[in-house]
Design an enzyme around this catalytic site. Structure first.
Site, mmCIF file in Angstrom:
data_model
loop_
_atom_site.group_PDB
_atom_site.id
_atom_site.type_symbol
_atom_site.label_atom_id
_atom_site.label_comp_id
_atom_site.label_asym_id
_atom_site.label_seq_id
_atom_site.Cartn_x
_atom_site.Cartn_y
_atom_site.Cartn_z
ATOM 1 N N CYS A 226 -5.843 8.638 8.498
ATOM 2 C CA CYS A 226 -5.947 8.170 9.879
ATOM 3 C C CYS A 226 -5.623 9.291 10.864
ATOM 4 O O CYS A 226 -4.671 10.038 10.677
ATOM 5 C CB CYS A 226 -4.980 7.012 10.119
ATOM 6 N N LYS B 80 0.830 -1.210 0.000
ATOM 7 C CA LYS B 80 0.000 0.000 0.000
ATOM 8 C C LYS B 80 0.862 1.257 0.000
ATOM 9 O O LYS B 80 0.609 2.195 -0.761
ATOM 10 C CB LYS B 80 -0.912 -0.017 1.226
#
Length: 432
Positions: free
Chosen positions: A117, A22
């Site tokens: 996040c 990722k």
């Protein structure tokens, strides 16, 4: 609302394949904007929500994108738009990585302030400092950052106050089309930086020193599309390594590259975990009793902050007291409260967490406060007494492909269900 239900007690056995990284694929996709001619083909692309978000960002910039069966095709040989709006960027901080390529390619970029996040301050000043050093004018207002340059960016020497991965990547991508030579000092050294440099060089760039503390980039006039296969995800690999160790299992993690994971491998071996390096990956065999160790997160090649939460789950099962010190992000202990709900014995003292074990973990309903915390709670659930229910899966889906299915294939008692399906799932489990 979906949740993951785990019943602890099963040892994991078998083989699991690691997806493309990722943290490597997102900057590689962003770098595809730099190609003035030809298509870029990116392979081993994981099917993650962040990848789909980046696809939307590029499409909004008038870049041609297709994504199917792990293969991402990009054509940027057309007039580009220069604004990435809030509706996309708010979902994911990595969207900000299009600023460097846009600035280099068309001389202007207007990007909404990034999201992602909520694990503390991750300032973008280092990115902007680099752009300004190369001659760009940067303005911040009304929720946007706008950077402009008349003519071409100019090669220069840039020193990063902190070896930020994102800043290193963004400045690298801006510098490949700059006039002259750019030298970036105190850069991030992660494997994902090397992967991006390899892709840029395949496109015709001249990047040297990736993986060391200094990167030198000689600017070129133009780049073209290239074919690139993304490196395996070392954090996903590490998560499955911990899953094997915490359950006392025996799992072969296909695609795991030991050289990318030396700090994790060293600490797990120190805990008594048997890790065998094989040609195609790593075999992990959990011991009967884990030993306590101390961990301090650091920029690469130090212990990765993205494995801190998962290792804390493992330390809860270790004999003795462990100290986990977080130096990269100042607010990355939010999972501690969730571990406490599972009977975890953890105290916070400043930037350190003191973990006392071994703990008899108890199943509970817990929330994934961020991406890696979600994975850590699932890992704890694998050895907890009773059922653990993990909610807020939107965070988990940003970094793991089919985590539930992969763990189930290894022997875990785990299901992902809609809330209204939970009772049916539990009733069925009780009948087995």
């Amino acid at each position: 609302m979906e949740k993951i239900i785990v019943r602890g007690g099963n040892k994991l056995h078998g083989s699991v394949k690691v997806e493309g990284a990722k943290n490597a694929v997102l900057p590689v996709i962003a770098a595809s904007i730099l190609a003035e001619r030809g298509a870029s083909i990116i392979e081993e692309v994981p099917s993650l929500t962040d990848v789909y978000t980046m696809k939307e960002v590029l499409a909004n910039l008038n870049v041609g994108v297709e994504y199917e069966n792990g293969r991402f095709a990009v054509r940027a040989d057309r007039p580009l738009k220069t604004e990435a709006p809030f509706e996309y960027v708010r979902k994911m901080r990595a969207s900000f990585l299009v600023m460097g390529p846009l600035l280099a390619r068309v001389g202007r970029a207007r990007i909404a302030l990034p999201g992602g996040c909520a694990i503390g301050s991750r300032p973008i000043e280092q990115h902007l400092k680099g752009f300004e050093a190369m001659g760009a004018t940067v303005e911040i207002g009304n929720g946007f950052i706008e950077a402009r340059i008349d003519g071409k960016l100019q090669g220069t020497k840039i020193y990063l106050d902190f070896p930020s991965v994102g800043a290193t990547e963004n400045i690298m991508m801006a510098a490949v089309l700059a006039e002259g030579t750019t030298i970036i000092e105190n850069v991030a050294e992660e494997p994902e930086i090397v992967d991006l440099a390899n892709y840029l060089n395949a496109m015709g760039a001249k990047v040297r020193g990736a993986g060391t503390g200094v990167i030198r980039i000689d600017g070129v006039d133009a780049l073209q599309g290239a074919v690139h296969s993304v490196i395996p995800d070392r954090i996903e690999a590490g998560t499955f390594m911990v899953a094997a160790a915490i359950t006392g299992g025996n799992v072969f993690v296909e695609g795991a590259i030991a050289e990318h994971m030396r700090p994790l491998v060293a600490k797990m071996r120190e805990m008594g975990v048997d890790i065998i390096e094989e040609e195609a990956g790593l075999r992990v065999i959990g011991p009967e009793q884990l030993k306590a160790v101390d961990i301090k997160t650091m920029p690469h090649p130090g212990f990765p902050t993205d494995m801190q939460a998962q290792m804390m789950a493992l330390l809860l099962r270790a004999e003795g007291t462990s100290v986990v010190t977080e130096t990269v992000f100042e607010n990355r202990f939010m999972h501690v409260e969730e571990f406490r709900r599972m009977n975890g014995n953890i105290k916070i003292e400043g930037r350190s967490a003191i973990v006392s074990g071994p703990t008899s973990l108890q199943g509970a309903e817990v929330g994934a406060t961020d991406l890696r915390a979600g994975a850590a709670l699932v890992l704890a659930g694998l050895v907890a007494d009773g059922y653990t229910r993990v909610t807020e899966l939107k965070h988990l889906d940003r970094g793991y492909v089919n985590l539930t299915e992969k763990l189930k294939a290894l022997g875990a008692d785990i299901e992902r269900v809609e809330e209204h399906q939970e009772n049916e799932s539990l009733e069925a489990a009780e009948l087995i």
